[in-house]
Design a protein around this motif. Structure first.
Motif, PDB file in Angstrom:
ATOM      1  N   PHE A  14     -32.049 -57.385 -48.091  1.00  0.00           N
ATOM      2  CA  PHE A  14     -31.372 -58.354 -47.226  1.00  0.00           C
ATOM      3  C   PHE A  14     -30.906 -57.555 -46.022  1.00  0.00           C
ATOM      4  CE2 PHE A  14     -30.674 -59.937 -51.598  1.00  0.00           C
ATOM      5  CZ  PHE A  14     -31.282 -61.176 -51.493  1.00  0.00           C
ATOM      6  N   LEU A  17     -29.655 -53.938 -46.486  1.00  0.00           N
ATOM      7  CA  LEU A  17     -29.247 -53.749 -47.890  1.00  0.00           C
ATOM      8  C   LEU A  17     -30.443 -53.862 -48.825  1.00  0.00           C
ATOM      9  CD1 LEU A  17     -26.652 -53.760 -49.946  1.00  0.00           C
ATOM     10  CD2 LEU A  17     -27.400 -56.107 -50.274  1.00  0.00           C
ATOM     11  N   ALA A  19     -31.331 -54.589 -52.153  1.00  0.00           N
ATOM     12  CA  ALA A  19     -30.715 -55.160 -53.359  1.00  0.00           C
ATOM     13  C   ALA A  19     -31.498 -54.783 -54.616  1.00  0.00           C
ATOM     14  CB  ALA A  19     -30.629 -56.675 -53.232  1.00  0.00           C
ATOM     15  N   PRO A  38     -23.886 -53.894 -63.733  1.00  0.00           N
ATOM     16  CA  PRO A  38     -22.611 -54.357 -63.175  1.00  0.00           C
ATOM     17  C   PRO A  38     -22.808 -55.374 -62.054  1.00  0.00           C
ATOM     18  CG  PRO A  38     -23.133 -52.170 -62.344  1.00  0.00           C
ATOM     19  CD  PRO A  38     -24.194 -52.505 -63.352  1.00  0.00           C
ATOM     20  N   ASN A  39     -21.745 -55.954 -61.583  1.00  0.00           N
ATOM     21  CA  ASN A  39     -21.800 -56.902 -60.467  1.00  0.00           C
ATOM     22  C   ASN A  39     -22.514 -56.254 -59.280  1.00  0.00           C
ATOM     23  OD1 ASN A  39     -18.465 -57.941 -61.283  1.00  0.00           O
ATOM     24  ND2 ASN A  39     -20.331 -59.049 -61.698  1.00  0.00           N
ATOM     25  N   GLY A  40     -23.409 -57.005 -58.692  1.00  0.00           N
ATOM     26  CA  GLY A  40     -24.097 -56.514 -57.495  1.00  0.00           C
ATOM     27  C   GLY A  40     -25.261 -55.583 -57.781  1.00  0.00           C
ATOM     28  N   ALA A  41     -25.604 -55.394 -59.047  1.00  0.00           N
ATOM     29  CA  ALA A  41     -26.688 -54.464 -59.407  1.00  0.00           C
ATOM     30  C   ALA A  41     -28.051 -54.943 -58.925  1.00  0.00           C
ATOM     31  CB  ALA A  41     -26.724 -54.264 -60.920  1.00  0.00           C
ATOM     32  N   GLY A  42     -28.194 -56.275 -58.798  1.00  0.00           N
ATOM     33  CA  GLY A  42     -29.483 -56.831 -58.381  1.00  0.00           C
ATOM     34  C   GLY A  42     -30.130 -57.675 -59.469  1.00  0.00           C
ATOM     35  N   LYS A  43     -29.356 -58.100 -60.445  1.00  0.00           N
ATOM     36  CA  LYS A  43     -29.903 -58.867 -61.574  1.00  0.00           C
ATOM     37  C   LYS A  43     -30.395 -60.249 -61.123  1.00  0.00           C
ATOM     38  CE  LYS A  43     -26.003 -58.642 -63.937  1.00  0.00           C
ATOM     39  NZ  LYS A  43     -25.164 -57.912 -62.953  1.00  0.00           N
ATOM     40  N   THR A  44     -29.508 -60.980 -60.456  1.00  0.00           N
ATOM     41  CA  THR A  44     -29.890 -62.328 -60.018  1.00  0.00           C
ATOM     42  C   THR A  44     -31.026 -62.254 -58.997  1.00  0.00           C
ATOM     43  OG1 THR A  44     -27.685 -63.194 -60.456  1.00  0.00           O
ATOM     44  CG2 THR A  44     -29.037 -64.441 -58.909  1.00  0.00           C
ATOM     45  N   THR A  45     -30.974 -61.269 -58.135  1.00  0.00           N
ATOM     46  CA  THR A  45     -32.041 -61.125 -57.137  1.00  0.00           C
ATOM     47  C   THR A  45     -33.384 -60.887 -57.834  1.00  0.00           C
ATOM     48  OG1 THR A  45     -30.433 -60.210 -55.600  1.00  0.00           O
ATOM     49  CG2 THR A  45     -32.751 -59.860 -55.072  1.00  0.00           C
ATOM     50  N   GLN A  84     -27.074 -68.730 -62.982  1.00  0.00           N
ATOM     51  CA  GLN A  84     -25.747 -68.127 -63.168  1.00  0.00           C
ATOM     52  C   GLN A  84     -24.642 -69.146 -62.887  1.00  0.00           C
ATOM     53  OE1 GLN A  84     -25.309 -64.377 -61.140  1.00  0.00           O
ATOM     54  NE2 GLN A  84     -23.184 -64.133 -61.725  1.00  0.00           N
ATOM     55  N   GLU A 161     -26.827 -64.586 -66.973  1.00  0.00           N
ATOM     56  CA  GLU A 161     -25.455 -64.479 -67.509  1.00  0.00           C
ATOM     57  C   GLU A 161     -25.086 -65.695 -68.376  1.00  0.00           C
ATOM     58  OE1 GLU A 161     -23.143 -61.957 -66.300  1.00  0.00           O
ATOM     59  OE2 GLU A 161     -24.127 -61.256 -64.478  1.00  0.00           O
ATOM     60  N   HIS A 194     -23.599 -58.382 -68.250  1.00  0.00           N
ATOM     61  CA  HIS A 194     -22.963 -57.078 -68.053  1.00  0.00           C
ATOM     62  C   HIS A 194     -22.126 -56.726 -69.284  1.00  0.00           C
ATOM     63  CE1 HIS A 194     -20.368 -59.937 -65.657  1.00  0.00           C
ATOM     64  NE2 HIS A 194     -19.651 -59.651 -66.710  1.00  0.00           N
TER      65      HIS A 194
HETATM   66  N1  LIG Z   1     -28.837 -64.047 -50.042  1.00  0.00           N
HETATM   67  C1  LIG Z   1     -28.284 -62.834 -49.901  1.00  0.00           C
HETATM   68  N2  LIG Z   1     -28.001 -62.334 -48.680  1.00  0.00           N
HETATM   69  C2  LIG Z   1     -27.475 -61.101 -48.545  1.00  0.00           C
HETATM   70  N3  LIG Z   1     -27.181 -60.274 -49.566  1.00  0.00           N
HETATM   71  C3  LIG Z   1     -27.435 -60.720 -50.795  1.00  0.00           C
HETATM   72  C4  LIG Z   1     -27.994 -62.015 -51.037  1.00  0.00           C
HETATM   73  N4  LIG Z   1     -28.136 -62.173 -52.375  1.00  0.00           N
HETATM   74  C5  LIG Z   1     -27.682 -61.040 -52.948  1.00  0.00           C
HETATM   75  N5  LIG Z   1     -27.267 -60.161 -51.992  1.00  0.00           N
HETATM   76  C6  LIG Z   1     -26.739 -58.807 -52.248  1.00  0.00           C
HETATM   77  O1  LIG Z   1     -27.652 -58.129 -53.096  1.00  0.00           O
HETATM   78  C7  LIG Z   1     -26.970 -57.331 -54.056  1.00  0.00           C
HETATM   79  C8  LIG Z   1     -27.388 -57.739 -55.450  1.00  0.00           C
HETATM   80  O2  LIG Z   1     -26.877 -59.046 -55.708  1.00  0.00           O
HETATM   81  P1  LIG Z   1     -27.211 -59.841 -57.053  1.00  0.00           P
HETATM   82  O3  LIG Z   1     -26.630 -61.186 -56.911  1.00  0.00           O
HETATM   83  O4  LIG Z   1     -28.656 -59.726 -57.342  1.00  0.00           O
HETATM   84  O5  LIG Z   1     -26.404 -58.982 -58.125  1.00  0.00           O
HETATM   85  P2  LIG Z   1     -26.094 -59.291 -59.656  1.00  0.00           P
HETATM   86  O6  LIG Z   1     -26.509 -58.079 -60.404  1.00  0.00           O
HETATM   87  O7  LIG Z   1     -26.688 -60.579 -60.045  1.00  0.00           O
HETATM   88  O8  LIG Z   1     -24.503 -59.356 -59.660  1.00  0.00           O
HETATM   89  P3  LIG Z   1     -23.484 -60.299 -60.509  1.00  0.00           P
HETATM   90  O9  LIG Z   1     -23.275 -59.585 -61.832  1.00  0.00           O
HETATM   91  O10 LIG Z   1     -22.247 -60.266 -59.689  1.00  0.00           O
HETATM   92  O11 LIG Z   1     -24.092 -61.650 -60.638  1.00  0.00           O
HETATM   93  C9  LIG Z   1     -25.482 -57.514 -53.763  1.00  0.00           C
HETATM   94  O12 LIG Z   1     -25.061 -56.427 -52.961  1.00  0.00           O
HETATM   95  C10 LIG Z   1     -25.432 -58.813 -52.999  1.00  0.00           C
HETATM   96  O13 LIG Z   1     -24.349 -58.845 -52.099  1.00  0.00           O
END
Ligand SMILES: Nc1ncnc2c1ncn2[C@@H]1O[C@H](COP(=O)(O)OP(=O)(O)OP(=O)(O)O)[C@@H](O)[C@H]1O
Ligand SMILES: [Mg+2]
Length: 220
Positions: A14, A17, A19, A38-45, A84, A161, A194
């Protein structure tokens, strides 16, 4: 098919960044595979790329034998997803939520009613089928979302999650259902968490992710 998911150098940026940074892994058919981090690891992405909601910046993945870039519609037709964030309609009953979803997927009539019934029974919600979702607890909502994810008889169920925000008892029940579904319906389950303890107890294999990279992968 030996593998349900094969991710090949899957990346998503992004802006500046990164991700998800060139992750590669494979998930065997019938496996409960946990994507832990952990939060922000990139799981949802990562999930979003696998379910064709997000386009990889580079790399690709094969899901149920279909390439997410070349055959996104076939991928979508072969999977179920529990997001999620909660996505149920509060004003509808449990049954209505399922029948609406079924309709959107072209299932109708007795077939969809029978399917809804069996899934409400499977997820322990049959007694509450005619209650509006607004009266449901967090655990009941999650189970209804799982039922909805199974409506289209997917070969892979993605759960982002599934136990977030639930008390230990509800978490245990969700896991029990996930295990039951994996066995009974012979489907592959890809889930994120997590919560190390529950993943250790229930998943067949685990990938541990941090800052967009897979740090370790294997059995718990
Ligand atoms: N649409 C977007 N635009 C910009 N940055 C994004 C976007 N989606 C995710 N990110 C960034 O990508 C990184 C990974 O986010 P992601 O949601 O994949 O994490 P996660 O592991 O699912 O976290 P969580 O446990 O909080 O759900 C984070 O730094 C987030 O801020
Ligand atoms: Mg997430």
């Amino acid at each position: 098919m030996e593998y349900s998911i094969i991710a090949k150098n899957l990346s998503k940026s992004f802006g500046s960044l990164k991700a998800v940074k060139a992750v590669s892994f494979s998930v065997k058919s019938g496996e409960i595979f946990a994507y832990l981090g952990p939060n922000g690891a990139g799981k949802t992405t990562t999930i979003n790329m696998l379910i064709t909601l997000a386009k990889p910046t580079s790399g690709t993945a094969i899901v149920n034998g279909f390439d997410v870039l070349e055959n996104p519609n076939e991928v979508r037709r072969s999977i179920g997803v529990v997001f999620q964030e909660q996505t149920l309609d509060d004003d509808l009953t449990a049954t209505e939520n399922l029948l609406l979803h079924a309709k959107l997927y072209g299932l109708r009539g007795q077939e969809s009613r029978d399917l809804a019934k069996s899934l409400l029974e499977l997820t322990g919600l049959w007694e509450r089928r005619n209650s509006r979702v607004r009266t449901f607890s967090g655990g009941m909502r999650r189970r209804l979302e799982i039922a909805r994810g199974l409506l289209t008889s997917p070969r892979i169920l993605f759960l982002d999650e599934p136990t977030i925000g639930l008390d230990p008892q509800s978490r245990a029940l969700i896991w029990e259902k996930i295990k039951e579904i994996g066995k009974e319906k012979d489907i592959t389950i890809f889930l994120t968490s997590h919560q190390m303890d529950e993943v250790e107890e229930f998943a067949h294999r685990v990938a541990i992710m941090d800052l967009g990279e897979i740090k370790a992968i294997g059995t718990p």
